[in-house]
Design a protein around this motif. Structure first.
Motif, PDB file in Angstrom:
ATOM      1  N   PRO A 175      -3.434 -13.188 -31.687  1.00  0.00           N
ATOM      2  CA  PRO A 175      -2.723 -12.929 -30.425  1.00  0.00           C
ATOM      3  C   PRO A 175      -3.573 -13.269 -29.204  1.00  0.00           C
ATOM      4  N   ASP A 176      -2.909 -13.642 -28.111  1.00  0.00           N
ATOM      5  CA  ASP A 176      -3.574 -13.962 -26.863  1.00  0.00           C
ATOM      6  C   ASP A 176      -4.328 -12.727 -26.354  1.00  0.00           C
ATOM      7  N   LYS A 177      -5.636 -12.874 -26.126  1.00  0.00           N
ATOM      8  CA  LYS A 177      -6.474 -11.729 -25.759  1.00  0.00           C
ATOM      9  C   LYS A 177      -6.094 -11.143 -24.401  1.00  0.00           C
ATOM     10  N   LEU A 178      -5.807 -12.031 -23.424  1.00  0.00           N
ATOM     11  CA  LEU A 178      -5.452 -11.545 -22.095  1.00  0.00           C
ATOM     12  C   LEU A 178      -4.124 -10.806 -22.109  1.00  0.00           C
ATOM     13  N   ALA A 179      -3.152 -11.347 -22.861  1.00  0.00           N
ATOM     14  CA  ALA A 179      -1.851 -10.684 -22.974  1.00  0.00           C
ATOM     15  C   ALA A 179      -1.990  -9.319 -23.648  1.00  0.00           C
ATOM     16  N   GLU A 180      -2.863  -9.238 -24.641  1.00  0.00           N
ATOM     17  CA  GLU A 180      -3.097  -7.963 -25.322  1.00  0.00           C
ATOM     18  C   GLU A 180      -3.768  -6.961 -24.382  1.00  0.00           C
ATOM     19  N   LYS A 181      -4.746  -7.457 -23.618  1.00  0.00           N
ATOM     20  CA  LYS A 181      -5.478  -6.586 -22.705  1.00  0.00           C
ATOM     21  C   LYS A 181      -4.561  -6.021 -21.629  1.00  0.00           C
ATOM     22  N   LEU A 182      -3.623  -6.852 -21.153  1.00  0.00           N
ATOM     23  CA  LEU A 182      -2.676  -6.422 -20.116  1.00  0.00           C
ATOM     24  C   LEU A 182      -1.446  -5.723 -20.697  1.00  0.00           C
ATOM     25  N   GLU A 215       5.230 -11.975 -28.971  1.00  0.00           N
ATOM     26  CA  GLU A 215       3.937 -12.036 -28.300  1.00  0.00           C
ATOM     27  C   GLU A 215       4.029 -12.960 -27.091  1.00  0.00           C
ATOM     28  N   VAL A 216       3.146 -12.737 -26.145  1.00  0.00           N
ATOM     29  CA  VAL A 216       3.077 -13.536 -24.928  1.00  0.00           C
ATOM     30  C   VAL A 216       1.763 -14.301 -24.927  1.00  0.00           C
ATOM     31  N   GLU A 217       1.797 -15.535 -24.438  1.00  0.00           N
ATOM     32  CA  GLU A 217       0.565 -16.313 -24.340  1.00  0.00           C
ATOM     33  C   GLU A 217       0.489 -17.020 -22.991  1.00  0.00           C
ATOM     34  N   ASN A 218      -0.655 -17.646 -22.740  1.00  0.00           N
ATOM     35  CA  ASN A 218      -0.875 -18.473 -21.544  1.00  0.00           C
ATOM     36  C   ASN A 218      -0.472 -17.751 -20.247  1.00  0.00           C
ATOM     37  N   VAL A 219      -1.056 -16.570 -20.054  1.00  0.00           N
ATOM     38  CA  VAL A 219      -0.769 -15.788 -18.843  1.00  0.00           C
ATOM     39  C   VAL A 219      -1.178 -16.544 -17.572  1.00  0.00           C
ATOM     40  N   PRO A 220      -2.366 -17.201 -17.533  1.00  0.00           N
ATOM     41  CA  PRO A 220      -2.719 -17.966 -16.327  1.00  0.00           C
ATOM     42  C   PRO A 220      -1.714 -19.075 -16.007  1.00  0.00           C
ATOM     43  N   GLY A 221      -1.192 -19.755 -17.050  1.00  0.00           N
ATOM     44  CA  GLY A 221      -0.183 -20.793 -16.833  1.00  0.00           C
ATOM     45  C   GLY A 221       1.093 -20.224 -16.239  1.00  0.00           C
ATOM     46  N   GLY A 222       1.517 -19.057 -16.739  1.00  0.00           N
ATOM     47  CA  GLY A 222       2.702 -18.396 -16.192  1.00  0.00           C
ATOM     48  C   GLY A 222       2.496 -17.986 -14.750  1.00  0.00           C
TER      49      GLY A 222
END
Length: 281
Positions: free
Chosen positions: A132-139, A157-164
């Motif tokens: 899983p995306d670490k940043l998405a998990e952290k947030l 699951e959510v990924e690529n938070v900076p891109g979003g």
């Protein structure tokens, strides 16, 4: 007067239903009817579109929150980027050539349309990464919803938070610089970039659009762009339509939603790209 009010009520009902289903607001339905069909100036169409977005968001978000379809953490997190983009866009008005921005954003929407076609072909709606995306998990952005069409709980699951965040900043920039709605960009960021399923993407976009539109509604009200004889019956129809659309969307197969979305995104993309060259379609 009664004929106009009844017509606005019906238009609002249609716009609210489609806006809630697709998460892009009802401006693309309302604007041509008010300008071309009723012969009113474009400023009243813009004011009506703002009212349409707020009413659609209000009518649909209640149902989406109750059924736990929208991702509230994603909405509030990404709204920061959209708001900053809108402020920057407003400050930079007149600095950039609008034609360049129309072309770039138009190409972006065309690319999003093509990505939706690819998702339709692959048949993959939900992202399940091995790691899983670490940043998405952290947030704590990963979530789940109950799909009333599939009759089961769907974890995603959510990924690529900076891109979003980047796309959301661009959506706010487009709103501030060009005065256009950004619902299509919001859905594109959530679905194509962050890989959320289309149903929670649409629901989350509905909430975010209302927050963004509410920030600018006061300005439109005081400059006379919002006419009560249009806004009141329109809002009533939209609220009812949005509540209806939010129910319909949850029972629709995600594939049908994508089939509806592809031509809409393609049309909006072509419209913006051609507008860069002074051509209106």
């Amino acid at each position: 007067m009664m004929h106009t009010a009844f017509l606005m009520l019906l238009i609002g009902l249609s716009a609210g239903t489609m806006g809630a289903i697709l998460g892009i607001g009802g401006g693309m339905i309302i604007t041509p009817i008010i300008t071309l069909g009723m012969g009113l100036p474009i400023k009243y169409a813009i004011g009506a579109s703002i009212i349409a977005v707020i009413a659609t968001s209000s009518g649909s978000t209640i149902a989406f929150l109750k059924d736990d379809v929208l991702n509230l953490r994603v909405a509030m997190f990404l709204e920061l980027a959209t708001s900053v983009g809108a402020i920057v866009g407003a400050l930079l008005t007149g600095v950039f050539n609008p034609a360049i921005l129309y072309f770039l954003f138009g190409c972006l929407l065309l690319f999003a349309s093509w990505n939706m076609v690819r998702k339709l072909r692959s048949g993959k709606e939900v992202l399940h990464r091995a790691t899983p995306d670490k940043l998405a998990e952290k947030l704590k952005l990963n979530n789940s919803y109950y799909d009333k069409n599939l009759h089961k709980q769907v974890d995603y699951e959510v990924e690529n938070v900076p891109g979003g965040m980047t796309i959301m900043f661009g959506a706010g920039l487009a709103s501030g610089l060009l005065g256009i709605g950004s619902g299509a960009f919001k859905v594109m960021a959530l679905d194509n970039v962050m890989k959320m399923p289309l149903k929670p993407s649409s629901a989350t976009s509905n909430l975010m659009m209302g927050v963004t539109a509410a920030a600018s509604a006061t300005i439109y009200f005081f400059n006379g762009s919002i006419r009560p004889d249009i806004a009141v019956p329109l809002s009533l129809g939209i609220i009812v339509g949005a509540a209806l659309g939010s129910r319909i969307m949850q029972h629709m197969p995600s594939r049908w939603l994508r089939i509806i979305f592809v031509p809409i995104l393609a049309y909006l993309g072509l419209q913006m790209a051609f507008k860069a060259f002074g051509v209106t379609i």
